[in-house]
Design a protein around this motif. Sequence first.
Motif, PDB file in Angstrom:
ATOM      1  N   ASP A   1      -6.562   5.722  -7.504  1.00  0.00           N
ATOM      2  CA  ASP A   1      -7.387   4.820  -6.699  1.00  0.00           C
ATOM      3  C   ASP A   1      -7.309   3.422  -7.308  1.00  0.00           C
ATOM      4  OD1 ASP A   1      -9.211   3.474  -5.180  1.00  0.00           O
ATOM      5  OD2 ASP A   1     -10.972   4.585  -5.887  1.00  0.00           O
ATOM      6  N   PRO A   2      -6.538   2.513  -6.732  1.00  0.00           N
ATOM      7  CA  PRO A   2      -6.435   1.164  -7.310  1.00  0.00           C
ATOM      8  C   PRO A   2      -7.765   0.433  -7.354  1.00  0.00           C
ATOM      9  CG  PRO A   2      -4.728   1.533  -5.648  1.00  0.00           C
ATOM     10  CD  PRO A   2      -5.697   2.667  -5.540  1.00  0.00           C
TER      11      PRO A   2
ATOM     12  N   PRO B   1       0.806  -1.233   0.000  1.00  0.00           N
ATOM     13  CA  PRO B   1       0.000   0.000   0.000  1.00  0.00           C
ATOM     14  C   PRO B   1       0.834   1.277   0.000  1.00  0.00           C
ATOM     15  CG  PRO B   1      -0.915  -1.599   1.529  1.00  0.00           C
ATOM     16  CD  PRO B   1       0.397  -2.175   1.054  1.00  0.00           C
ATOM     17  N   ALA B   2       1.982   1.253   0.672  1.00  0.00           N
ATOM     18  CA  ALA B   2       2.800   2.466   0.754  1.00  0.00           C
ATOM     19  C   ALA B   2       3.319   2.904  -0.605  1.00  0.00           C
ATOM     20  CB  ALA B   2       3.976   2.233   1.702  1.00  0.00           C
ATOM     21  N   ALA B   3       3.317   2.013  -1.582  1.00  0.00           N
ATOM     22  CA  ALA B   3       3.880   2.348  -2.889  1.00  0.00           C
ATOM     23  C   ALA B   3       3.135   3.487  -3.561  1.00  0.00           C
ATOM     24  CB  ALA B   3       3.865   1.114  -3.789  1.00  0.00           C
ATOM     25  N   LEU B   4       1.838   3.629  -3.268  1.00  0.00           N
ATOM     26  CA  LEU B   4       1.029   4.653  -3.939  1.00  0.00           C
ATOM     27  C   LEU B   4       0.697   5.830  -3.030  1.00  0.00           C
ATOM     28  CD1 LEU B   4      -1.369   2.227  -5.831  1.00  0.00           C
ATOM     29  CD2 LEU B   4       0.519   3.547  -6.809  1.00  0.00           C
ATOM     30  N   ARG B   5       1.273   5.860  -1.858  1.00  0.00           N
ATOM     31  CA  ARG B   5       0.968   6.939  -0.914  1.00  0.00           C
ATOM     32  C   ARG B   5       1.366   8.284  -1.496  1.00  0.00           C
ATOM     33  NH1 ARG B   5       3.410   5.210   4.259  1.00  0.00           N
ATOM     34  NH2 ARG B   5       1.660   3.736   4.176  1.00  0.00           N
ATOM     35  N   GLY B   6       0.430   9.219  -1.444  1.00  0.00           N
ATOM     36  CA  GLY B   6       0.685  10.561  -1.943  1.00  0.00           C
ATOM     37  C   GLY B   6       0.400  10.748  -3.413  1.00  0.00           C
ATOM     38  N   LEU B   7       0.053   9.684  -4.131  1.00  0.00           N
ATOM     39  CA  LEU B   7      -0.263   9.779  -5.552  1.00  0.00           C
ATOM     40  C   LEU B   7      -1.781   9.786  -5.745  1.00  0.00           C
ATOM     41  CD1 LEU B   7       2.357   7.278  -7.042  1.00  0.00           C
ATOM     42  CD2 LEU B   7       2.517   9.768  -6.881  1.00  0.00           C
ATOM     43  N   ASP B   8      -2.238  10.548  -6.707  1.00  0.00           N
ATOM     44  CA  ASP B   8      -3.669  10.700  -6.950  1.00  0.00           C
ATOM     45  C   ASP B   8      -4.166   9.561  -7.831  1.00  0.00           C
ATOM     46  OD1 ASP B   8      -6.230  11.653  -7.059  1.00  0.00           O
ATOM     47  OD2 ASP B   8      -5.806  13.231  -8.527  1.00  0.00           O
TER      48      ASP B   8
ATOM     49  N   HIS C   1       5.544   5.856 -10.122  1.00  0.00           N
ATOM     50  CA  HIS C   1       4.781   6.582 -11.135  1.00  0.00           C
ATOM     51  C   HIS C   1       4.392   5.682 -12.306  1.00  0.00           C
ATOM     52  CE1 HIS C   1       6.161  10.114  -8.860  1.00  0.00           C
ATOM     53  NE2 HIS C   1       5.115  10.716  -9.385  1.00  0.00           N
ATOM     54  N   GLN C   2       5.229   4.721 -12.641  1.00  0.00           N
ATOM     55  CA  GLN C   2       4.836   3.765 -13.674  1.00  0.00           C
ATOM     56  C   GLN C   2       3.602   2.983 -13.242  1.00  0.00           C
ATOM     57  OE1 GLN C   2       8.580   1.648 -14.092  1.00  0.00           O
ATOM     58  NE2 GLN C   2       8.886   2.480 -16.145  1.00  0.00           N
ATOM     59  N   LEU C   3       3.578   2.533 -11.989  1.00  0.00           N
ATOM     60  CA  LEU C   3       2.420   1.797 -11.488  1.00  0.00           C
ATOM     61  C   LEU C   3       1.186   2.698 -11.464  1.00  0.00           C
ATOM     62  CD1 LEU C   3       1.070  -0.653 -10.191  1.00  0.00           C
ATOM     63  CD2 LEU C   3       1.966   0.123  -7.970  1.00  0.00           C
ATOM     64  N   ALA C   4       1.348   3.941 -11.041  1.00  0.00           N
ATOM     65  CA  ALA C   4       0.213   4.865 -10.992  1.00  0.00           C
ATOM     66  C   ALA C   4      -0.375   5.098 -12.378  1.00  0.00           C
ATOM     67  CB  ALA C   4       0.642   6.194 -10.368  1.00  0.00           C
ATOM     68  N   VAL C   5       0.499   5.276 -13.374  1.00  0.00           N
ATOM     69  CA  VAL C   5       0.010   5.479 -14.749  1.00  0.00           C
ATOM     70  C   VAL C   5      -0.745   4.251 -15.232  1.00  0.00           C
ATOM     71  CG1 VAL C   5       0.769   5.724 -17.155  1.00  0.00           C
ATOM     72  CG2 VAL C   5       1.738   7.198 -15.374  1.00  0.00           C
ATOM     73  N   LEU C   6      -0.216   3.077 -14.951  1.00  0.00           N
ATOM     74  CA  LEU C   6      -0.889   1.840 -15.358  1.00  0.00           C
ATOM     75  C   LEU C   6      -2.270   1.723 -14.719  1.00  0.00           C
ATOM     76  CD1 LEU C   6      -0.949  -0.969 -16.654  1.00  0.00           C
ATOM     77  CD2 LEU C   6       0.377  -1.809 -14.704  1.00  0.00           C
ATOM     78  N   LEU C   7      -2.368   1.999 -13.435  1.00  0.00           N
ATOM     79  CA  LEU C   7      -3.655   1.906 -12.748  1.00  0.00           C
ATOM     80  C   LEU C   7      -4.636   2.961 -13.253  1.00  0.00           C
ATOM     81  CD1 LEU C   7      -2.327   1.247  -9.139  1.00  0.00           C
ATOM     82  CD2 LEU C   7      -3.611  -0.367 -10.556  1.00  0.00           C
ATOM     83  N   LEU C   8      -4.147   4.161 -13.499  1.00  0.00           N
ATOM     84  CA  LEU C   8      -5.021   5.210 -14.040  1.00  0.00           C
ATOM     85  C   LEU C   8      -5.545   4.827 -15.417  1.00  0.00           C
ATOM     86  CD1 LEU C   8      -3.060   8.402 -12.946  1.00  0.00           C
ATOM     87  CD2 LEU C   8      -5.383   7.787 -12.220  1.00  0.00           C
ATOM     88  N   ARG C   9      -4.689   4.278 -16.244  1.00  0.00           N
ATOM     89  CA  ARG C   9      -5.125   3.870 -17.583  1.00  0.00           C
ATOM     90  C   ARG C   9      -6.228   2.815 -17.470  1.00  0.00           C
ATOM     91  NH1 ARG C   9      -3.089   4.417 -22.457  1.00  0.00           N
ATOM     92  NH2 ARG C   9      -1.061   5.137 -21.702  1.00  0.00           N
TER      93      ARG C   9
ATOM     94  N   ASP D   1     -19.309  -5.931 -11.971  1.00  0.00           N
ATOM     95  CA  ASP D   1     -20.267  -5.290 -11.097  1.00  0.00           C
ATOM     96  C   ASP D   1     -19.565  -4.687  -9.891  1.00  0.00           C
ATOM     97  OD1 ASP D   1     -22.318  -5.951 -12.718  1.00  0.00           O
ATOM     98  OD2 ASP D   1     -23.052  -7.611 -11.522  1.00  0.00           O
ATOM     99  N   VAL D   2     -20.026  -3.510  -9.469  1.00  0.00           N
ATOM    100  CA  VAL D   2     -19.566  -2.861  -8.266  1.00  0.00           C
ATOM    101  C   VAL D   2     -18.044  -2.830  -8.231  1.00  0.00           C
ATOM    102  CG1 VAL D   2     -20.016  -2.652  -5.811  1.00  0.00           C
ATOM    103  CG2 VAL D   2     -21.543  -4.011  -7.187  1.00  0.00           C
ATOM    104  N   SER D   3     -17.451  -2.308  -9.287  1.00  0.00           N
ATOM    105  CA  SER D   3     -16.004  -2.402  -9.435  1.00  0.00           C
ATOM    106  C   SER D   3     -15.252  -1.521  -8.449  1.00  0.00           C
ATOM    107  CB  SER D   3     -15.593  -2.032 -10.856  1.00  0.00           C
ATOM    108  OG  SER D   3     -16.019  -0.726 -11.178  1.00  0.00           O
ATOM    109  N   SER D   4     -15.868  -0.440  -7.982  1.00  0.00           N
ATOM    110  CA  SER D   4     -15.152   0.454  -7.085  1.00  0.00           C
ATOM    111  C   SER D   4     -15.509   0.157  -5.639  1.00  0.00           C
ATOM    112  CB  SER D   4     -15.502   1.922  -7.395  1.00  0.00           C
ATOM    113  OG  SER D   4     -15.118   2.251  -8.711  1.00  0.00           O
ATOM    114  N   HIS D   5     -14.500  -0.130  -4.830  1.00  0.00           N
ATOM    115  CA  HIS D   5     -14.666  -0.381  -3.408  1.00  0.00           C
ATOM    116  C   HIS D   5     -15.735  -1.404  -3.114  1.00  0.00           C
ATOM    117  CE1 HIS D   5     -12.135   3.121  -2.864  1.00  0.00           C
ATOM    118  NE2 HIS D   5     -12.938   3.805  -3.607  1.00  0.00           N
ATOM    119  N   PRO D   6     -15.692  -2.589  -3.715  1.00  0.00           N
ATOM    120  CA  PRO D   6     -16.718  -3.574  -3.441  1.00  0.00           C
ATOM    121  C   PRO D   6     -16.572  -4.147  -2.058  1.00  0.00           C
ATOM    122  CG  PRO D   6     -15.020  -4.529  -4.780  1.00  0.00           C
ATOM    123  CD  PRO D   6     -14.663  -3.090  -4.601  1.00  0.00           C
ATOM    124  N   CYS D   7     -17.697  -4.470  -1.407  1.00  0.00           N
ATOM    125  CA  CYS D   7     -17.609  -5.195  -0.160  1.00  0.00           C
ATOM    126  C   CYS D   7     -16.938  -6.519  -0.435  1.00  0.00           C
ATOM    127  CB  CYS D   7     -19.002  -5.435   0.434  1.00  0.00           C
ATOM    128  SG  CYS D   7     -19.781  -3.964   1.093  1.00  0.00           S
ATOM    129  N   GLY D   8     -16.003  -6.887   0.389  1.00  0.00           N
ATOM    130  CA  GLY D   8     -15.269  -8.114   0.191  1.00  0.00           C
ATOM    131  C   GLY D   8     -13.929  -7.908  -0.463  1.00  0.00           C
TER     132      GLY D   8
END
Length: 300
Positions: A105-106, A96-103, A149-157, A292-299
């Motif tokens: 949302d995985p 989790p710390a890898a993305l701290r401070g970057l805008d 930043h490479q990981l952040a770009v990949l997740l944003l894409r 379905d419910v791709s963002s912040h799903p329960c579980g």
Amino acid sequence: MVSSGQLSPAPSGHPATAPAEIETVALGDLASDPRWRRPVLLEQDLLVLTTGGHGTAELDFRALSCRPGTLLRVRAGQVLRCSGAHLDATVVRWDPAALRGLDVDPDAVPAWLQLAGEDEDAVINEVSQLAVDCQRHRGVAAARGLLRHQLAVLLLRLSLLPRRAHPATRAETVTFHRLCREVERGYQHTRRVEDYAARLDCSVRTLTRACLAVTGRSAKQVVDERVALQASRLLAATDEPISRIGRRLGFSEPTNFGRFFTREAGVSPGAFRAARERPAPGPVVRPRSPADVSSHPCGA
């Protein structure tokens, strides 16, 4: 860069005493048993990009078909098993710390995507470059920012790829996500929807309406399914005694836990555990599409 279907294999064979903050590995490195007879309880967040073969991945006991271009988003705490035909895949995993401070949302990345065309080419190129740089700059502190930043770009894409619109209103979706966050914090202590409504300063009816709009299930079903899912993960991927699992999930008596799990899963905890080296006996929660419910799903 690499064209579609020609992703460079992930580096392997470099053991370390602890996982790097960001690293790439081959799919087979996730399981100590190459036959994946049991699900693996994962401690890090993952992206799994299939590069060869056809088969099935069981993610939290849901069967997801995989072929070249299939991407899975796996969250820490979920269980994964790959069965059927052998799959070749590159895995990106991070703390989790890898993305701290970057805008970024995985959790905006859905659990399952079948990439194609330009989107597939772009993702393959980015994963390939990340794999190369993870290997080339292994242990180099100065490269940490590059990999982050490479990981952040990949997740944003991936989060921006088009997907099916959800019928729920924005207000209902927001309420549902707020409930899921509270359930994640409290499911080991309470399964009462009234308790979650009080914490969120809203009515049980509001929570139920939001859950029905987003998932087609009541708020009580959503809460109970989260508890049953965690029980299933622990039963399948650990050897922890069943009675202790029940206590961890807030059941004071093993019989109460047994009745609850049997009602939710359709089999007893003991039978579920006994079958864990076979393909999943069936979904522990009511079936949903992977998107379905791709963002912040329960579980998650």
